[in-house]
Scaffold this motif. Structure first.
Motif, short mmCIF file in Angstrom:
data_model
loop_
_atom_site.label_atom_id
_atom_site.label_comp_id
_atom_site.label_asym_id
_atom_site.label_seq_id
_atom_site.Cartn_x
_atom_site.Cartn_y
_atom_site.Cartn_z
N TYR A 1 0.84 -1.21 0.01
CA TYR A 1 -0.08 0.02 -0.02
C TYR A 1 0.80 1.29 -0.02
CZ TYR A 1 -3.64 -3.52 1.42
OH TYR A 1 -4.51 -4.28 1.47
N TRP A 2 2.00 1.10 0.74
CA TRP A 2 2.88 2.24 0.70
C TRP A 2 3.36 2.63 -0.38
CZ3 TRP A 2 5.26 0.50 5.79
CH2 TRP A 2 4.52 0.40 7.06
N VAL A 3 3.83 1.63 -1.37
CA VAL A 3 4.48 1.95 -2.69
C VAL A 3 3.13 2.53 -3.50
CG1 VAL A 3 5.26 0.63 -4.57
CG2 VAL A 3 6.11 -0.07 -2.41
N VAL A 4 2.06 2.01 -3.51
CA VAL A 4 0.85 2.62 -4.03
C VAL A 4 0.95 4.00 -3.79
CG1 VAL A 4 -1.56 2.59 -4.70
CG2 VAL A 4 -0.25 0.24 -4.36
N ILE A 5 0.75 4.24 -2.46
CA ILE A 5 0.45 5.62 -2.08
C ILE A 5 1.89 6.54 -2.69
CG2 ILE A 5 0.50 7.29 -0.23
CD1 ILE A 5 -1.21 4.99 1.11
N PHE A 6 2.81 6.16 -2.61
CA PHE A 6 4.17 7.11 -3.06
C PHE A 6 3.72 6.99 -4.27
CE2 PHE A 6 8.47 7.19 -5.22
CZ PHE A 6 8.81 8.33 -4.48
N LEU A 7 3.50 6.00 -5.45
CA LEU A 7 3.47 6.47 -6.76
C LEU A 7 2.32 7.01 -6.94
CD1 LEU A 7 3.97 2.91 -8.43
CD2 LEU A 7 5.31 4.81 -8.55
N MET A 8 1.15 7.24 -6.16
CA MET A 8 -0.43 7.89 -6.53
C MET A 8 0.32 9.41 -6.24
SD MET A 8 -3.78 7.12 -4.68
CE MET A 8 -4.03 5.85 -5.65
N MET A 9 0.79 9.72 -5.29
CA MET A 9 1.41 11.15 -4.76
C MET A 9 2.19 11.79 -5.82
SD MET A 9 -0.55 11.74 -2.63
CE MET A 9 -2.04 10.77 -3.16
N THR A 10 3.01 10.82 -6.27
CA THR A 10 4.05 11.41 -7.33
C THR A 10 3.28 11.62 -8.47
OG1 THR A 10 5.54 9.54 -6.55
CG2 THR A 10 6.08 10.86 -8.57
N GLY A 11 2.18 11.22 -9.08
CA GLY A 11 1.60 11.08 -10.13
C GLY A 11 0.66 12.58 -10.05
N PHE A 12 0.09 12.58 -8.62
CA PHE A 12 -0.82 13.55 -8.12
C PHE A 12 -0.13 14.91 -8.21
CE2 PHE A 12 -3.33 15.24 -4.53
CZ PHE A 12 -4.35 15.86 -5.44
N TYR A 13 1.25 14.95 -7.68
CA TYR A 13 2.02 16.18 -7.59
C TYR A 13 2.54 16.49 -9.07
CZ TYR A 13 5.86 19.35 -6.95
OH TYR A 13 6.76 20.45 -6.99
N ALA A 14 2.61 15.65 -10.08
CA ALA A 14 2.72 16.02 -11.36
C ALA A 14 1.47 16.70 -12.31
CB ALA A 14 3.10 14.97 -12.45
N VAL A 15 0.46 16.26 -11.45
CA VAL A 15 -0.86 16.94 -12.32
C VAL A 15 -1.21 18.30 -11.92
CG1 VAL A 15 -3.50 16.50 -12.35
CG2 VAL A 15 -1.93 14.59 -12.48
N ILE A 16 -0.85 18.53 -10.45
CA ILE A 16 -1.41 19.56 -9.89
C ILE A 16 -0.18 20.58 -10.10
CG2 ILE A 16 -3.33 18.90 -8.47
CD1 ILE A 16 -1.25 18.93 -6.24
N ALA A 17 1.25 20.23 -10.14
CA ALA A 17 2.06 21.22 -10.20
C ALA A 17 2.70 21.49 -11.39
CB ALA A 17 3.11 20.80 -9.00
N ARG A 18 2.72 20.51 -12.43
CA ARG A 18 3.63 20.68 -13.49
C ARG A 18 2.76 21.55 -14.65
NH1 ARG A 18 8.59 19.22 -14.46
NH2 ARG A 18 9.33 18.50 -12.31
N GLY A 19 3.50 22.32 -15.35
CA GLY A 19 2.64 23.29 -16.16
C GLY A 19 2.62 22.72 -17.56
N ASN A 20 3.30 21.72 -18.04
CA ASN A 20 3.61 21.25 -19.11
C ASN A 20 2.56 19.94 -19.51
OD1 ASN A 20 3.93 19.43 -21.53
ND2 ASN A 20 5.81 20.85 -21.70
N MET A 21 1.51 20.01 -20.52
CA MET A 21 0.54 19.29 -20.56
C MET A 21 0.82 17.85 -20.81
SD MET A 21 -2.26 21.31 -22.61
CE MET A 21 -2.89 23.14 -22.28
N VAL A 22 1.83 17.74 -21.67
CA VAL A 22 2.34 16.23 -21.82
C VAL A 22 2.84 15.56 -20.38
CG1 VAL A 22 4.07 14.81 -22.86
CG2 VAL A 22 3.16 16.70 -24.33
N LYS A 23 3.39 16.65 -19.69
CA LYS A 23 4.00 16.02 -18.39
C LYS A 23 2.68 15.63 -17.38
CE LYS A 23 7.94 15.74 -17.34
NZ LYS A 23 8.73 16.75 -16.73
N ILE A 24 1.65 16.30 -17.39
CA ILE A 24 0.64 16.28 -16.71
C ILE A 24 -0.06 14.72 -17.12
CG2 ILE A 24 -1.87 17.01 -16.54
CD1 ILE A 24 -0.79 19.71 -16.52
N ILE A 25 -0.34 14.50 -18.49
CA ILE A 25 -0.79 13.33 -18.83
C ILE A 25 0.21 12.24 -18.48
CG2 ILE A 25 -1.14 11.84 -21.09
CD1 ILE A 25 -2.07 14.81 -22.25
#
Lengths: 120, 175
Positions: free
Chosen positions: A9-33
């Motif tokens: 579960y912790w691995v899952v949460i780490f990956l999930m939060m990494t993706g979440f951070y990319a979605v909300i903090a990155r400005g580039n649309m390809v990066k968001i995807i």
């Protein structure tokens, strides 16, 4: 060894939060995807690891095997992977379209352009 | 690996790393007894997604601009959410135990009866194509809708581009 039982579960949460951070903090649309895809993969890992039984074999019926992993999450995730690709395709098409109309796929540049001059 | 993908400013390298990441997760699925999922992830996640992203990159600038640097608000939000989720995992069943609630519901039925009902040994295939076939039909609808969406988004551009004839048409390829 109780705490190690939750390591997946912790691995899952780490990956999930990494993706979440990319979605909300990155400005580039390809990066968001890409971030969205990482988020999705974390959910896949959550489901598949929930279906695993230690010592079991994969759910293809054989003689002499009693313990199988749970097939239901596998089915759900098969569907989810394919749907995920469909989402990715639509998202990238949107990004390409935005780039063709406005000349950029960076969020902040698009905002500047919007503030500066009205663009058709 | 995921962190490396996100830190990479060169989008081409990021896409390549993402393909490797997909492949690694596919092998993880294989280890977790999900052979079908591993195959799909390797073919679809590492293959088709990468091709789609490369096509998109051929139509978009390759480098990500240096943005605001670290976004502190986002980091705080992410950390708080992550901490909440870690707290929530204490209520979840431990990994790999045979008496977890997920294994008590319909899964035993599938494992015991699907060979009698359908007659193929691969339980995943029989559940996907028979017990949950409506689900799969819905999936096909989703893909169909996505295909129409992509066609509309990219096809409309070309039509509008053609109308003002004096505007130079940049090199563009379809999907």
């Amino acid at each position: 060894m109780d705490w190690l039982g939750h390591f997946n579960y912790w691995v899952v949460i780490f990956l999930m939060m990494t993706g979440f951070y990319a979605v909300i903090a990155r400005g580039n649309m390809v990066k968001i995807i890409i971030g969205l895809n990482i988020f999705q993969t974390s959910v896949f890992i959550l489901f598949i690891s929930a279906g695993k039984i230690i010592g079991a074999s994969s759910p293809v019926l054989e003689k002499g095997v009693d313990l199988y992993s749970n097939p239901l999450p596998h089915v759900l995730i098969l569907t989810a992977i394919v749907v995920g690709v469909a989402t990715t395709a639509v998202g990238l098409a949107l990004a390409v379209r935005v780039r063709e109309n406005y000349g950029s796929i960076q969020d902040d540049q698009l905002t500047e352009e919007e503030d500066g001059e009205p663009n058709t | 690996m995921a962190v490396a993908v996100l830190r990479m400013r060169d989008l081409f390298a990021a896409v390549m790393l993402f393909a490797i990441y997909s492949l690694v997760s596919a092998s993880l699925f294989a280890v977790l007894d999900a052979g079908d999922v591993a195959l799909t992830e390797a073919a679809v996640g590492a293959g088709i997604s990468t091709i789609l992203m490369l096509v998109a990159l051929s139509l978009a600038p390759r480098h990500e601009d240096r943005g605001r640097g670290r976004n502190l608000t986002a980091l705080v939000v992410v950390l708080v959410t992550g901490a909440t989720l870690v707290y929530a995992t204490w209520d979840l069943p431990p990994f790999g135990a045979a008496d977890n609630p997920i294994h008590q519901h319909v899964a035993p039925y599938y494992l015991e009866e699907s060979y009698k009902d359908i007659g193929i040994p691969n339980v995943v295939a029989s559940v996907l194509a028979s017990y949950r076939s409506i689900d799969t039909l819905g999936e096909v609808y989703v893909i169909f809708t996505a295909g129409i969406g992509v066609m509309m988004l990219l096809g409309a551009t070309r039509k509008r581009r053609r109308q003002p004839a004096d505007e130079p048409i940049e090199g563009e390829e379809g999907e």
